[in-house]
Design a protein around this motif. Structure first.
Motif, mmCIF file in Angstrom:
data_model
loop_
_atom_site.group_PDB
_atom_site.id
_atom_site.type_symbol
_atom_site.label_atom_id
_atom_site.label_comp_id
_atom_site.label_asym_id
_atom_site.label_seq_id
_atom_site.Cartn_x
_atom_site.Cartn_y
_atom_site.Cartn_z
ATOM 1 N N ILE A 252 0.826 -1.202 0.000
ATOM 2 C CA ILE A 252 0.000 0.000 0.000
ATOM 3 C C ILE A 252 0.861 1.252 0.000
ATOM 4 O O ILE A 252 0.703 2.140 -0.841
ATOM 5 C CB ILE A 252 -0.940 0.003 1.227
ATOM 6 N N ALA A 253 1.811 1.315 0.935
ATOM 7 C CA ALA A 253 2.633 2.513 1.097
ATOM 8 C C ALA A 253 3.377 2.933 -0.175
ATOM 9 O O ALA A 253 3.382 4.124 -0.522
ATOM 10 C CB ALA A 253 3.619 2.314 2.249
ATOM 11 N N HIS A 277 -0.749 -12.422 -0.048
ATOM 12 C CA HIS A 277 -2.164 -12.793 -0.045
ATOM 13 C C HIS A 277 -3.050 -11.728 0.600
ATOM 14 O O HIS A 277 -4.251 -11.962 0.760
ATOM 15 C CB HIS A 277 -2.379 -14.154 0.605
ATOM 16 N N LYS A 278 -2.483 -10.596 0.967
ATOM 17 C CA LYS A 278 -3.301 -9.476 1.443
ATOM 18 C C LYS A 278 -3.393 -8.468 0.301
ATOM 19 O O LYS A 278 -4.002 -8.747 -0.717
ATOM 20 C CB LYS A 278 -2.714 -8.898 2.729
ATOM 21 N N TYR A 279 -2.773 -7.327 0.452
ATOM 22 C CA TYR A 279 -2.874 -6.333 -0.619
ATOM 23 C C TYR A 279 -1.903 -6.600 -1.770
ATOM 24 O O TYR A 279 -1.796 -5.795 -2.690
ATOM 25 C CB TYR A 279 -2.724 -4.929 -0.037
ATOM 26 N N TYR A 341 -1.595 -1.384 -9.546
ATOM 27 C CA TYR A 341 -1.650 -1.478 -8.086
ATOM 28 C C TYR A 341 -2.062 -0.143 -7.482
ATOM 29 O O TYR A 341 -2.852 -0.090 -6.529
ATOM 30 C CB TYR A 341 -0.297 -1.932 -7.524
ATOM 31 N N LYS A 342 -1.533 0.930 -8.026
ATOM 32 C CA LYS A 342 -1.883 2.259 -7.519
ATOM 33 C C LYS A 342 -3.381 2.517 -7.666
ATOM 34 O O LYS A 342 -4.049 3.030 -6.746
ATOM 35 C CB LYS A 342 -1.085 3.331 -8.260
ATOM 36 N N ASN A 343 -3.947 2.138 -8.807
ATOM 37 C CA ASN A 343 -5.381 2.331 -9.035
ATOM 38 C C ASN A 343 -6.224 1.510 -8.057
ATOM 39 O O ASN A 343 -7.232 1.991 -7.526
ATOM 40 C CB ASN A 343 -5.738 1.952 -10.477
ATOM 41 N N VAL A 344 -5.814 0.264 -7.822
ATOM 42 C CA VAL A 344 -6.554 -0.599 -6.896
ATOM 43 C C VAL A 344 -6.529 -0.010 -5.492
ATOM 44 O O VAL A 344 -7.567 0.076 -4.813
ATOM 45 C CB VAL A 344 -5.963 -2.029 -6.892
ATOM 46 N N VAL A 374 -3.653 1.422 6.294
ATOM 47 C CA VAL A 374 -4.336 0.378 5.530
ATOM 48 C C VAL A 374 -5.791 0.795 5.323
ATOM 49 O O VAL A 374 -6.396 1.406 6.201
ATOM 50 C CB VAL A 374 -4.266 -0.959 6.304
ATOM 51 N N PRO A 375 -6.379 0.496 4.156
ATOM 52 C CA PRO A 375 -7.783 0.846 3.921
ATOM 53 C C PRO A 375 -8.740 0.021 4.772
ATOM 54 O O PRO A 375 -9.223 -1.040 4.353
ATOM 55 C CB PRO A 375 -7.975 0.591 2.421
#
Length: 504
Positions: A252-253, A277-279, A341-344, A374-375
């Motif tokens: 994410i970061a 298996h997470k983001y 990935y950035k868009n997701v 984290v979202p």
């Protein structure tokens, strides 16, 4: 052993399938292997019937783990299910794909390697194995240094926050390392770097920082930790390093907060783990651990085997494992790229903000999660004097939602929260549906008697009685109203869990 087939025992020891009469009339024993075979259709239907009672993965808002992938990736995974990853000589392409993934992740985390250099890292079974491997590397390096200095090396410790995931406790217990936890406080639910560095001593093998706390999704301040630890190392002559547990935040970061310094740009960060298996957007279970350089991974921890066809270096706790998740990770990397990935991640954060705003509009909740992290949305009731978050979590299950309710670790146990993890497949429409169902639950519990007051009804006006949180029974001793409310909340949480697991 003979199992009775009387009516009373049948439900306990046998499975009956709705459609089994088309193929076979005999019930299937639950705890012993059947004496005879049965048609594949019957076996399938028996298992499928039971699995229908599981929760729907996409409505499981407790989990950070990916629950949706593209059909093309599903096909690649199914095609490689029969490949044992450890057979590197037999499946050299799969090994190459893993190495490419390691390099991509190392570069994403700003490892000091050249474009043509090979990064130091490995694919693991989730972040738990990754953390075990990183911890072992720190322990071994610390022991070597202590031996050279002629000092005792039998009492290693790790400094973490009390908010760490249970895998850190497992590492400490399994590999005999003391876990020194920085306690939390109300309003501050991550490790305080100042307090962490104060707890560091000559036996500290590393300080573990969390990039994305499981409790609130918040990123810990790795930059401040690094700066404070550099100063302490200089004063003491120690070489205490940092490991970053980026299981949730590592994918994410880099895409949402590229200027945030938490990775190998900080000199004391020697290793990082992340959950693919997470983001990382891959089905469970795949994790990754990468090291700053070869010097940070002791050679004696790497084993070499040749009985599978060639010399193969290996540094894992597991041996045989499937190849499909590694192949899926490589698919996601080349399919999405940095832009994808950035868009997701941006979409996940947009849906997180929409959910947060909807919860705030009810006027009933206080948001505990931060804007940077984290979202996810962690929130608690502003007024828990009549009803608890555990009642809300229990009621939401009637709509199919799995929303966890839990209390914070020490010293913030009196704070009880709900948490919604926003994954790629949690759309805006699902967020709106969840908000609608939460509103229905709030209206419903408002019409019910207060469970808190019902349990506190046995308490005298002088508050001379307490509630046993595990049994719901009155016990003697002076307690404050706040303590009684906390015990009642624990009672209902335990009751909900016993109902869920069938232990009543």
């Amino acid at each position: 052993m003979v199992i009775s087939t009387t009516a009373g025992d049948r439900a306990d020891h046998f499975l009956d399938c709705t459609f089994a009469s088309r193929y076979v009339r005999n019930p299937v024993p639950k705890f012993m292997m059947p004496a005879t075979s049965q048609p594949k259709e019957a076996a399938y239907q028996i298992i499928n019937d039971e699995l229908m009672l599981d929760g729907a993965p996409r409505l499981n808002l407790a989990s950070f783990v990916t629950t949706w992938m593209e059909p093309e990736c599903d096909k690649l995974m199914m095609a490689s299910m029969n490949k044992n990853y450890v057979d590197m000589d037999e499946y050299p392409v799969t090994t190459e794909l893993q190495n490419r993934c390691v390099n991509m992740i190392a570069n994403l985390f700003n490892a000091p390697i050249g474009a043509a250099e090979t990064a130091v890292g490995v694919g693991t079974v989730g972040s738990s194995e990754a953390i075990m491997l990183a911890g072992l590397a720190f322990k071994r390096k610390w022991q070597h240094r202590r031996k050279l200095e002629g000092k005792p090396y039998d009492k290693p410790n790790i400094v973490t926050g009390a908010n760490v995931q249970v895998c850190w406790e497992k590492f400490a217990r399994y590999f005999e390392v003391e876990l020194k936890e920085v306690k939390l406080s109300e309003g501050y639910y991550v490790m305080d770097p100042v307090k962490a560095v104060e707890m560091v001593d000559e036996n500290t093998i590393c300080v573990a920082a969390i990039l994305g706390s499981t409790l609130t999704g918040e990123f810990e301040d790795v930059k401040l930790l690094n700066d404070l630890l550099i100063k302490k190392n200089k004063e003491t002559g120690w070489e205490t390093p940092i490991h970053v547990d980026a299981a949730s935040g590592g994918f994410i970061a880099p895409f949402l907060y590229p200027e945030l310094e938490w990775d190998f740009r900080l000199p004391l960060v020697k290793s990082i783990n992340v959950s693919g298996h997470k983001y990382g957007l891959v089905y469970a279970g795949v994790g990754w651990v990468v090291w700053r350089s070869k010097e940070d991974l002791p050679d004696e921890l790497v084993f070499h085997i040749n009985y599978l066809g060639s010399d193969q270096p290996t540094f894992t706790l597991n041996f045989s494992k499937g190849s499909s998740q590694i192949i899926a990770q490589y698919y996601q990397f080349i399919r999405l790229g940095f832009e994808g990935y950035k868009n997701v991640m941006e979409n996940c954060m947009d849906n997180t903000r929409a959910l947060k705003e909807g919860l705030e509009k009810t006027g009933r909740f206080e948001i505990l999660s931060k804007d940077i992290g984290v979202p996810l949305v962690a929130f608690k009731l502003k007024d828990s004097s009549k009803h608890t978050v555990f009642e809300i979590a229990d009621s939401l299950r009637k709509f199919g939602w799995i929303v966890p309710a839990y209390t914070m670790p020490a010293n913030a146990e009196h704070i009880a929260v709900l948490r919604v993890v926003v994954r790629e497949d949690f759309s805006r429409s699902l967020a709106e549906r969840l908000l609608s169902d939460i509103d229905k639950v709030l209206n419903e519990i408002d019409t019910l008697p207060s469970r808190v007051s019902m349990k506190a009804a046995h308490v005298t006006p002088t508050v001379d009685e307490g509630v046993n949180a595990s049994e719901g029974m009155v016990k003697p001793g002076k307690k404050s109203v706040e303590e009684i409310q906390r015990e009642v909340a624990t009672y209902w949480r335990n009751l909900v869990e016993r109902k869920r697991t069938g232990v009543c």
